[in-house]
Design a protein around this motif. Structure first.
Motif, PDB file in Angstrom:
ATOM      1  N   ALA A 100       1.192  -1.694  -0.229  1.00 36.41           N
ATOM      2  CA  ALA A 100       0.108  -0.314   0.292  1.00 36.41           C
ATOM      3  C   ALA A 100       0.725   1.666   0.117  1.00 36.41           C
ATOM      4  O   ALA A 100       1.832   1.029   0.035  1.00 36.41           O
ATOM      5  N   PRO A 101       0.399   2.120  -0.423  1.00 37.10           N
ATOM      6  CA  PRO A 101       1.629   3.621  -0.351  1.00 37.10           C
ATOM      7  C   PRO A 101       1.684   3.992   1.365  1.00 37.10           C
ATOM      8  O   PRO A 101       0.945   3.855   2.330  1.00 37.10           O
ATOM      9  N   ARG A 102       2.687   4.703   1.514  1.00 36.47           N
ATOM     10  CA  ARG A 102       3.324   4.870   2.801  1.00 36.47           C
ATOM     11  C   ARG A 102       2.346   6.477   2.802  1.00 36.47           C
ATOM     12  O   ARG A 102       2.300   6.462   4.654  1.00 36.47           O
ATOM     13  N   VAL A 103       1.643   6.988   1.961  1.00 34.57           N
ATOM     14  CA  VAL A 103       0.298   7.985   2.681  1.00 34.57           C
ATOM     15  C   VAL A 103      -0.569   7.599   2.126  1.00 34.57           C
ATOM     16  O   VAL A 103      -0.618   7.470   0.526  1.00 34.57           O
ATOM     17  N   MET A 104      -1.608   7.686   2.495  1.00 31.98           N
ATOM     18  CA  MET A 104      -2.577   7.232   2.162  1.00 31.98           C
ATOM     19  C   MET A 104      -3.764   7.038   3.698  1.00 31.98           C
ATOM     20  O   MET A 104      -3.344   7.780   4.362  1.00 31.98           O
ATOM     21  N   TYR A 105      -5.356   7.332   3.291  1.00 30.93           N
ATOM     22  CA  TYR A 105      -6.202   7.890   3.852  1.00 30.93           C
ATOM     23  C   TYR A 105      -6.120   6.934   5.709  1.00 30.93           C
ATOM     24  O   TYR A 105      -5.444   5.554   5.526  1.00 30.93           O
ATOM     25  N   HIS A 106      -5.432   7.625   6.337  1.00 34.66           N
ATOM     26  CA  HIS A 106      -4.876   7.037   7.141  1.00 34.66           C
ATOM     27  C   HIS A 106      -5.561   5.393   8.490  1.00 34.66           C
ATOM     28  O   HIS A 106      -5.052   5.191   9.440  1.00 34.66           O
ATOM     29  N   GLY A 107      -7.308   6.072   8.638  1.00 30.29           N
ATOM     30  CA  GLY A 107      -7.537   4.924   8.691  1.00 30.29           C
ATOM     31  C   GLY A 107      -7.788   3.555   7.865  1.00 30.29           C
ATOM     32  O   GLY A 107      -7.217   2.944   9.227  1.00 30.29           O
ATOM     33  N   ALA A 108      -7.599   2.996   6.632  1.00 30.34           N
ATOM     34  CA  ALA A 108      -6.971   2.570   6.237  1.00 30.34           C
ATOM     35  C   ALA A 108      -5.673   1.531   6.783  1.00 30.34           C
ATOM     36  O   ALA A 108      -6.003   0.348   6.466  1.00 30.34           O
ATOM     37  N   GLN A 109      -4.738   2.713   6.562  1.00 31.88           N
ATOM     38  CA  GLN A 109      -3.267   2.231   6.711  1.00 31.88           C
ATOM     39  C   GLN A 109      -3.006   1.978   8.415  1.00 31.88           C
ATOM     40  O   GLN A 109      -2.840   0.812   8.963  1.00 31.88           O
ATOM     41  N   ASP A 110      -3.953   2.079   9.148  1.00 32.57           N
ATOM     42  CA  ASP A 110      -3.950   1.384  10.561  1.00 32.57           C
ATOM     43  C   ASP A 110      -4.555   0.396  10.084  1.00 32.57           C
ATOM     44  O   ASP A 110      -3.881  -0.630  11.641  1.00 32.57           O
ATOM     45  N   TRP A 111      -5.716   0.063   9.535  1.00 31.60           N
ATOM     46  CA  TRP A 111      -6.548  -1.261   9.831  1.00 31.60           C
ATOM     47  C   TRP A 111      -5.250  -1.753   9.678  1.00 31.60           C
ATOM     48  O   TRP A 111      -4.669  -2.972   9.521  1.00 31.60           O
ATOM     49  N   LEU A 112      -4.068  -2.027   8.175  1.00 38.09           N
ATOM     50  CA  LEU A 112      -3.891  -2.828   7.808  1.00 38.09           C
ATOM     51  C   LEU A 112      -2.629  -2.955   8.606  1.00 38.09           C
ATOM     52  O   LEU A 112      -1.901  -3.927   8.844  1.00 38.09           O
ATOM     53  N   ARG A 113      -2.319  -1.887   9.376  1.00 40.37           N
ATOM     54  CA  ARG A 113      -0.558  -1.838  10.571  1.00 40.37           C
ATOM     55  C   ARG A 113      -1.490  -2.967  11.744  1.00 40.37           C
ATOM     56  O   ARG A 113      -0.641  -4.090  11.817  1.00 40.37           O
ATOM     57  N   ARG A 114      -2.796  -2.844  11.741  1.00 40.59           N
ATOM     58  CA  ARG A 114      -3.204  -4.446  12.984  1.00 40.59           C
ATOM     59  C   ARG A 114      -3.738  -5.566  12.088  1.00 40.59           C
ATOM     60  O   ARG A 114      -2.696  -5.851  12.886  1.00 40.59           O
ATOM     61  N   ILE A 115      -4.176  -5.710  11.369  1.00 47.04           N
ATOM     62  CA  ILE A 115      -4.402  -6.193  10.385  1.00 47.04           C
ATOM     63  C   ILE A 115      -2.552  -7.727  10.314  1.00 47.04           C
ATOM     64  O   ILE A 115      -2.416  -8.850  10.701  1.00 47.04           O
ATOM     65  N   SER A 116      -1.990  -6.664  10.293  1.00 42.83           N
ATOM     66  CA  SER A 116      -0.666  -7.615   9.999  1.00 42.83           C
ATOM     67  C   SER A 116       0.553  -8.154  11.323  1.00 42.83           C
ATOM     68  O   SER A 116       0.193  -8.398  10.818  1.00 42.83           O
ATOM     69  N   GLU A 117      -0.199  -7.088  12.307  1.00 44.47           N
ATOM     70  CA  GLU A 117       0.398  -7.801  13.230  1.00 44.47           C
ATOM     71  C   GLU A 117      -0.119  -8.778  13.795  1.00 44.47           C
ATOM     72  O   GLU A 117      -0.167 -10.327  14.341  1.00 44.47           O
ATOM     73  N   LYS A 118      -1.892  -8.943  14.231  1.00 43.92           N
ATOM     74  CA  LYS A 118      -2.216  -9.482  14.314  1.00 43.92           C
ATOM     75  C   LYS A 118      -2.543 -11.090  13.402  1.00 43.92           C
ATOM     76  O   LYS A 118      -2.478 -12.134  14.714  1.00 43.92           O
ATOM     77  N   ARG A 119      -2.517 -10.584  12.317  1.00 41.79           N
ATOM     78  CA  ARG A 119      -2.587 -12.038  12.171  1.00 41.79           C
ATOM     79  C   ARG A 119      -1.939 -12.737  10.529  1.00 41.79           C
ATOM     80  O   ARG A 119      -1.803 -13.258   9.536  1.00 41.79           O
ATOM     81  N   ALA A 120      -0.269 -11.996  11.225  1.00 41.50           N
ATOM     82  CA  ALA A 120       1.037 -12.481  10.545  1.00 41.50           C
ATOM     83  C   ALA A 120       0.462 -11.816   9.187  1.00 41.50           C
ATOM     84  O   ALA A 120       0.995 -12.495   7.776  1.00 41.50           O
ATOM     85  N   ILE A 121      -0.039 -11.476   8.636  1.00 47.62           N
ATOM     86  CA  ILE A 121       0.492 -10.711   7.187  1.00 47.62           C
ATOM     87  C   ILE A 121       1.135 -10.087   6.927  1.00 47.62           C
ATOM     88  O   ILE A 121       1.941  -8.933   7.626  1.00 47.62           O
ATOM     89  N   GLY A 122       2.305 -10.086   5.736  1.00 52.72           N
ATOM     90  CA  GLY A 122       3.136  -8.980   5.613  1.00 52.72           C
ATOM     91  C   GLY A 122       3.016  -7.891   5.153  1.00 52.72           C
ATOM     92  O   GLY A 122       1.725  -7.818   4.328  1.00 52.72           O
ATOM     93  N   LEU A 123       3.332  -6.405   5.116  1.00 52.76           N
ATOM     94  CA  LEU A 123       2.625  -5.300   4.698  1.00 52.76           C
ATOM     95  C   LEU A 123       4.199  -4.461   4.588  1.00 52.76           C
ATOM     96  O   LEU A 123       4.803  -4.487   4.687  1.00 52.76           O
ATOM     97  N   SER A 124       4.067  -4.440   2.892  1.00 52.28           N
ATOM     98  CA  SER A 124       5.081  -3.487   2.529  1.00 52.28           C
ATOM     99  C   SER A 124       4.151  -2.174   2.199  1.00 52.28           C
ATOM    100  O   SER A 124       3.061  -1.941   1.440  1.00 52.28           O
TER     101      SER A 124
END
Ligand SMILES: *Cc1c(COP(=O)(O)O)cnc(C)c1O
Length: 382
Positions: A100-124
């Motif tokens: 995903a883009p480094r700067v993007m809608y912050h709510g969607a990025q926060d959700w991505l960071r959360r599921i990445s931590e909770k569910r071992a999803i890689g995120l770049s």
């Protein structure tokens, strides 16, 4: 839908794409508030519905119109933009990878960071202004979703959707596009190769700052889409009947609202482009904008109505300018008929990557000269 009607979407949208209520002839759909649906004496459902979380008549016309608007196979509405985003990312499995883009809608990025931590999803994350950075970020065979937003909030960097689709597909991933800011008026992302389009319908689609809603549109009916529909029913982030009705009503005037706002945004951006009281004006319609050439290609009817101003100074000066406006409303959100101004870094909080001197403008449908005059007097008072 009337198959003989060959008129453009711009003409068909005010008619909710040929909608006429079959029962009454009404040109606006009836509202059905029922949470549950009765069965007959043989214990068969009387209509097509069982319980309003799984499906209800108030969504039908709205979803058909949204599918047409983006040229998709099907559309689904959700209780908010974020409910749609979260439902979409529920389809990503542990061990997979998302870009995903480094700067993007912050709510969607926060959700991505959360599921990445909770569910071992890689995120770049990649820098939206440089498509080569996306090419470097995907991991062929592992990346399952490339998520882009264009123009990117709040710098309005432009991501080349066709190039992003090619990169995603070559890596075995799908491309999902947050099309909230461009709206389907000027960018129909599926036509450039995206697989799924998302809109926060709270913004341009509804357009009156009085409904929170989200839309997903799919290019094709497939396994992932089935899963998204199941998740909507099970997570329950469903749109209320009245909100669905209001949203369809708002959408009828989408083209005139968006086009007026977009024209004003261009004029306003050009007016302030070389203003010595500002460091920079960020707007993809300006030739000085690094994404201008791509924007010309993939924004068919104007460059949208979002403009950011980098003021001379920092947070204090920016907030003072916002404080001085009389016509612009100081509020977050975008895409409403009323112009809004916000100090974005304050809204996003201490982790925000947004520059402290950035003011985000959502241009509405007011008289453009009045908007320019309002900013002029506000800058004058600095
Ligand atoms: C507002 C917004 C969202 C979130 O939508 P909500 O309707 O507020 O939940 C997502 N992406 C973008 C670009 C937005 O502006």
């Amino acid at each position: 839908m009337n198959k003989d009607n060959k008129a453009s979407l711009e003409s068909r949208l005010p008619h909710a794409c040929d909608y006429i209520d079959p029962a009454s002839g009404g040109i606006s759909p009836p509202l059905q508030f029922s949470a549950t649906y009765a069965r007959d004496a043989q214990y068969e459902y009387i209509g097509d519905y069982s319980y309003s979380r799984s499906g209800n008549p108030s969504w039908e016309v709205l979803e058909q119109v949204c599918a047409e608007l983006d040229g998709g196979a099907e559309a689904k509405c959700f209780a908010s933009g974020m409910a749609a985003v979260c439902a979409f990312f529920e389809t990503v499995n542990s061990g997979e990878h998302v870009v995903a883009p480094r700067v993007m809608y912050h709510g969607a990025q926060d959700w991505l960071r959360r599921i990445s931590e909770k569910r071992a999803i890689g995120l770049s994350f990649f820098d939206a202004g440089d498509i080569e950075k996306l090419r470097q970020a995907v991991q062929p065979g592992k990346t399952s979703v490339v998520w882009v937003e264009t123009p990117v909030n709040p710098t309005w960097d432009i991501i080349d959707i066709a190039a992003a689709a090619e990169i995603a597909h070559a890596a075995g991933a799908i491309l999902a596009v947050d099309g909230t800011v461009a709206s389907p008026v000027t960018t129909r992302a599926l036509e450039y190769g995206a697989d799924i389009v998302f809109h926060s319908a709270t913004k341009y689609l509804n357009g009156h700052s009085d409904v929170v809603a989200g839309i997903l549109v799919t290019g094709e009916l497939n396994q992932r889409w089935e899963e998204i529909k199941l998740v909507r029913t099970l997570m329950g982030g469903v749109l209320g009947p009245f909100e669905a009705w209001l949203l369809l009503r708002g959408m009828r005037s989408l083209f005139v609202r968006f086009n007026q706002a977009s024209q004003s945004a261009l004029r306003l951006a050009q007016h302030f482009e070389n203003d010595p009281r500002l460091q920079r004006v960020l707007y993809p319609g300006l030739e000085s904008h690094p994404g201008h050439e791509i924007a010309k290609r993939q924004m068919s009817q104007g460059f949208g109505a979002m403009v950011s101003l980098l003021v001379n100074g920092g947070a204090e000066e920016a907030k003072r300018i916002a404080g001085n406006t009389r016509l612009f409303v100081r509020a977050t959100s975008l895409g409403g008929v009323e112009s809004m101004i916000e100090h974005r870094a304050s809204v996003e909080g201490p982790h925000s990557a947004v520059p402290q001197n950035l003011l985000r403008l959502s241009i509405g449908i007011e008289n453009c000269q009045d908007l320019i005059d309002d900013l002029e007097q506000s800058l004058e008072m600095l």
